[in-house]
Design a protein around this motif. Sequence first.
Motif, PDB file in Angstrom:
ATOM      1  N   MET A   1      30.542  34.530  39.116  1.00 37.66           N
ATOM      2  CA  MET A   1      31.024  35.801  38.623  1.00 37.66           C
ATOM      3  C   MET A   1      29.863  36.693  38.203  1.00 37.66           C
ATOM      4  SD  MET A   1      33.416  36.665  35.367  1.00 37.66           S
ATOM      5  CE  MET A   1      34.965  37.351  35.852  1.00 37.66           C
ATOM      6  N   GLN A   2      28.837  36.112  37.563  1.00 40.80           N
ATOM      7  CA  GLN A   2      27.720  36.924  37.095  1.00 40.80           C
ATOM      8  C   GLN A   2      27.022  37.638  38.242  1.00 40.80           C
ATOM      9  OE1 GLN A   2      25.079  34.567  34.780  1.00 40.80           O
ATOM     10  NE2 GLN A   2      26.701  33.824  33.463  1.00 40.80           N
ATOM     11  N   HIS A   3      26.779  36.912  39.337  1.00 44.81           N
ATOM     12  CA  HIS A   3      26.096  37.514  40.478  1.00 44.81           C
ATOM     13  C   HIS A   3      26.916  38.674  41.030  1.00 44.81           C
ATOM     14  CE1 HIS A   3      23.591  37.947  43.964  1.00 44.81           C
ATOM     15  NE2 HIS A   3      24.656  37.830  44.731  1.00 44.81           N
ATOM     16  N   ARG A   4      28.206  38.491  41.122  1.00 44.03           N
ATOM     17  CA  ARG A   4      29.095  39.553  41.629  1.00 44.03           C
ATOM     18  C   ARG A   4      29.058  40.765  40.695  1.00 44.03           C
ATOM     19  NH1 ARG A   4      34.426  40.041  44.509  1.00 44.03           N
ATOM     20  NH2 ARG A   4      35.522  41.633  43.336  1.00 44.03           N
ATOM     21  N   LEU A   5      29.092  40.527  39.385  1.00 46.03           N
ATOM     22  CA  LEU A   5      29.011  41.619  38.411  1.00 46.03           C
ATOM     23  C   LEU A   5      27.713  42.398  38.579  1.00 46.03           C
ATOM     24  CD1 LEU A   5      30.232  40.010  35.074  1.00 46.03           C
ATOM     25  CD2 LEU A   5      31.073  42.132  36.050  1.00 46.03           C
ATOM     26  N   ARG A   6      26.616  41.679  38.691  1.00 45.01           N
ATOM     27  CA  ARG A   6      25.310  42.320  38.822  1.00 45.01           C
ATOM     28  C   ARG A   6      25.248  43.136  40.099  1.00 45.01           C
ATOM     29  NH1 ARG A   6      20.876  38.161  38.862  1.00 45.01           N
ATOM     30  NH2 ARG A   6      19.625  40.023  39.041  1.00 45.01           N
ATOM     31  N   TYR A   7      25.695  42.549  41.186  1.00 45.84           N
ATOM     32  CA  TYR A   7      25.595  43.198  42.481  1.00 45.84           C
ATOM     33  C   TYR A   7      26.480  44.445  42.558  1.00 45.84           C
ATOM     34  CZ  TYR A   7      25.869  43.934  47.483  1.00 45.84           C
ATOM     35  OH  TYR A   7      25.841  44.501  48.726  1.00 45.84           O
ATOM     36  N   LEU A   8      27.716  44.328  42.124  1.00 44.17           N
ATOM     37  CA  LEU A   8      28.659  45.434  42.260  1.00 44.17           C
ATOM     38  C   LEU A   8      28.418  46.562  41.269  1.00 44.17           C
ATOM     39  CD1 LEU A   8      32.007  43.510  42.854  1.00 44.17           C
ATOM     40  CD2 LEU A   8      30.588  44.684  44.541  1.00 44.17           C
ATOM     41  N   ASN A   9      27.870  46.253  40.111  1.00 47.05           N
ATOM     42  CA  ASN A   9      27.751  47.259  39.068  1.00 47.05           C
ATOM     43  C   ASN A   9      26.324  47.605  38.682  1.00 47.05           C
ATOM     44  OD1 ASN A   9      30.687  47.528  38.491  1.00 47.05           O
ATOM     45  ND2 ASN A   9      30.445  45.352  38.100  1.00 47.05           N
ATOM     46  N   GLY A  10      25.352  46.937  39.257  1.00 44.01           N
ATOM     47  CA  GLY A  10      23.967  47.248  38.982  1.00 44.01           C
ATOM     48  C   GLY A  10      23.548  47.006  37.544  1.00 44.01           C
ATOM     49  N   ILE A  11      24.075  45.948  36.927  1.00 40.01           N
ATOM     50  CA  ILE A  11      23.716  45.630  35.547  1.00 40.01           C
ATOM     51  C   ILE A  11      22.816  44.400  35.524  1.00 40.01           C
ATOM     52  CG2 ILE A  11      25.806  46.692  34.618  1.00 40.01           C
ATOM     53  CD1 ILE A  11      27.001  43.919  34.242  1.00 40.01           C
ATOM     54  N   SER A  12      22.140  44.181  34.405  1.00 41.45           N
ATOM     55  CA  SER A  12      21.217  43.048  34.298  1.00 41.45           C
ATOM     56  C   SER A  12      21.968  41.716  34.233  1.00 41.45           C
ATOM     57  CB  SER A  12      20.351  43.201  33.046  1.00 41.45           C
ATOM     58  OG  SER A  12      21.136  42.989  31.884  1.00 41.45           O
ATOM     59  N   ALA A  13      21.250  40.650  34.520  1.00 38.31           N
ATOM     60  CA  ALA A  13      21.837  39.305  34.421  1.00 38.31           C
ATOM     61  C   ALA A  13      22.254  39.033  32.983  1.00 38.31           C
ATOM     62  CB  ALA A  13      20.833  38.262  34.897  1.00 38.31           C
ATOM     63  N   TYR A  14      21.465  39.505  32.041  1.00 33.38           N
ATOM     64  CA  TYR A  14      21.763  39.338  30.617  1.00 33.38           C
ATOM     65  C   TYR A  14      23.102  39.995  30.283  1.00 33.38           C
ATOM     66  CZ  TYR A  14      21.007  39.829  25.562  1.00 33.38           C
ATOM     67  OH  TYR A  14      21.127  39.780  24.204  1.00 33.38           O
ATOM     68  N   ASP A  15      23.280  41.253  30.697  1.00 36.69           N
ATOM     69  CA  ASP A  15      24.532  41.957  30.440  1.00 36.69           C
ATOM     70  C   ASP A  15      25.700  41.306  31.170  1.00 36.69           C
ATOM     71  OD1 ASP A  15      23.310  43.811  28.774  1.00 36.69           O
ATOM     72  OD2 ASP A  15      23.051  45.297  30.371  1.00 36.69           O
ATOM     73  N   ALA A  16      25.479  40.918  32.416  1.00 36.03           N
ATOM     74  CA  ALA A  16      26.531  40.284  33.208  1.00 36.03           C
ATOM     75  C   ALA A  16      27.005  38.990  32.560  1.00 36.03           C
ATOM     76  CB  ALA A  16      26.040  40.018  34.623  1.00 36.03           C
ATOM     77  N   SER A  17      26.089  38.266  31.914  1.00 29.79           N
ATOM     78  CA  SER A  17      26.461  37.021  31.233  1.00 29.79           C
ATOM     79  C   SER A  17      27.441  37.290  30.098  1.00 29.79           C
ATOM     80  CB  SER A  17      25.222  36.322  30.667  1.00 29.79           C
ATOM     81  OG  SER A  17      24.382  35.925  31.705  1.00 29.79           O
ATOM     82  N   TYR A  18      27.157  38.327  29.320  1.00 29.97           N
ATOM     83  CA  TYR A  18      28.056  38.671  28.214  1.00 29.97           C
ATOM     84  C   TYR A  18      29.399  39.192  28.718  1.00 29.97           C
ATOM     85  CZ  TYR A  18      24.717  37.752  24.558  1.00 29.97           C
ATOM     86  OH  TYR A  18      23.874  37.120  23.688  1.00 29.97           O
ATOM     87  N   VAL A  19      29.394  39.968  29.769  1.00 29.17           N
ATOM     88  CA  VAL A  19      30.647  40.467  30.335  1.00 29.17           C
ATOM     89  C   VAL A  19      31.471  39.303  30.876  1.00 29.17           C
ATOM     90  CG1 VAL A  19      31.682  41.919  32.128  1.00 29.17           C
ATOM     91  CG2 VAL A  19      29.684  42.746  30.860  1.00 29.17           C
ATOM     92  N   ALA A  20      30.823  38.385  31.581  1.00 28.35           N
ATOM     93  CA  ALA A  20      31.520  37.216  32.126  1.00 28.35           C
ATOM     94  C   ALA A  20      32.109  36.356  31.008  1.00 28.35           C
ATOM     95  CB  ALA A  20      30.574  36.394  32.993  1.00 28.35           C
ATOM     96  N   LEU A  21      31.337  36.156  29.940  1.00 26.94           N
ATOM     97  CA  LEU A  21      31.834  35.373  28.810  1.00 26.94           C
ATOM     98  C   LEU A  21      33.034  36.054  28.161  1.00 26.94           C
ATOM     99  CD1 LEU A  21      31.674  33.036  26.822  1.00 26.94           C
ATOM    100  CD2 LEU A  21      30.001  34.375  25.515  1.00 26.94           C
ATOM    101  N   SER A  22      32.972  37.362  27.994  1.00 26.47           N
ATOM    102  CA  SER A  22      34.100  38.067  27.373  1.00 26.47           C
ATOM    103  C   SER A  22      35.351  37.939  28.240  1.00 26.47           C
ATOM    104  CB  SER A  22      33.760  39.538  27.112  1.00 26.47           C
ATOM    105  OG  SER A  22      33.691  40.280  28.308  1.00 26.47           O
ATOM    106  N   GLN A  23      35.182  37.948  29.547  1.00 27.55           N
ATOM    107  CA  GLN A  23      36.326  37.781  30.436  1.00 27.55           C
ATOM    108  C   GLN A  23      36.876  36.359  30.353  1.00 27.55           C
ATOM    109  OE1 GLN A  23      37.798  40.321  32.537  1.00 27.55           O
ATOM    110  NE2 GLN A  23      36.688  41.304  30.880  1.00 27.55           N
TER     111      GLN A  23
END
Length: 59
Positions: A1-23
Amino acid sequence: MQHRLRYLNGISAYDASYVALSQQVNATLLTLDQRLVRALASTAYNVYSFNDFEVPPLP
């Protein structure tokens, strides 16, 4: 999920980790990072600015 978040939204791995955890825990993510809020504004992710968040009054 993190890789998909980063790729689709152009956010950092750090941010994607927090977004994935919140989901994963079905929680809203509050942040002071306005760039992250803007990057995910048009998505289904629940990411909001602390500045826009209001604590509901206690009963």
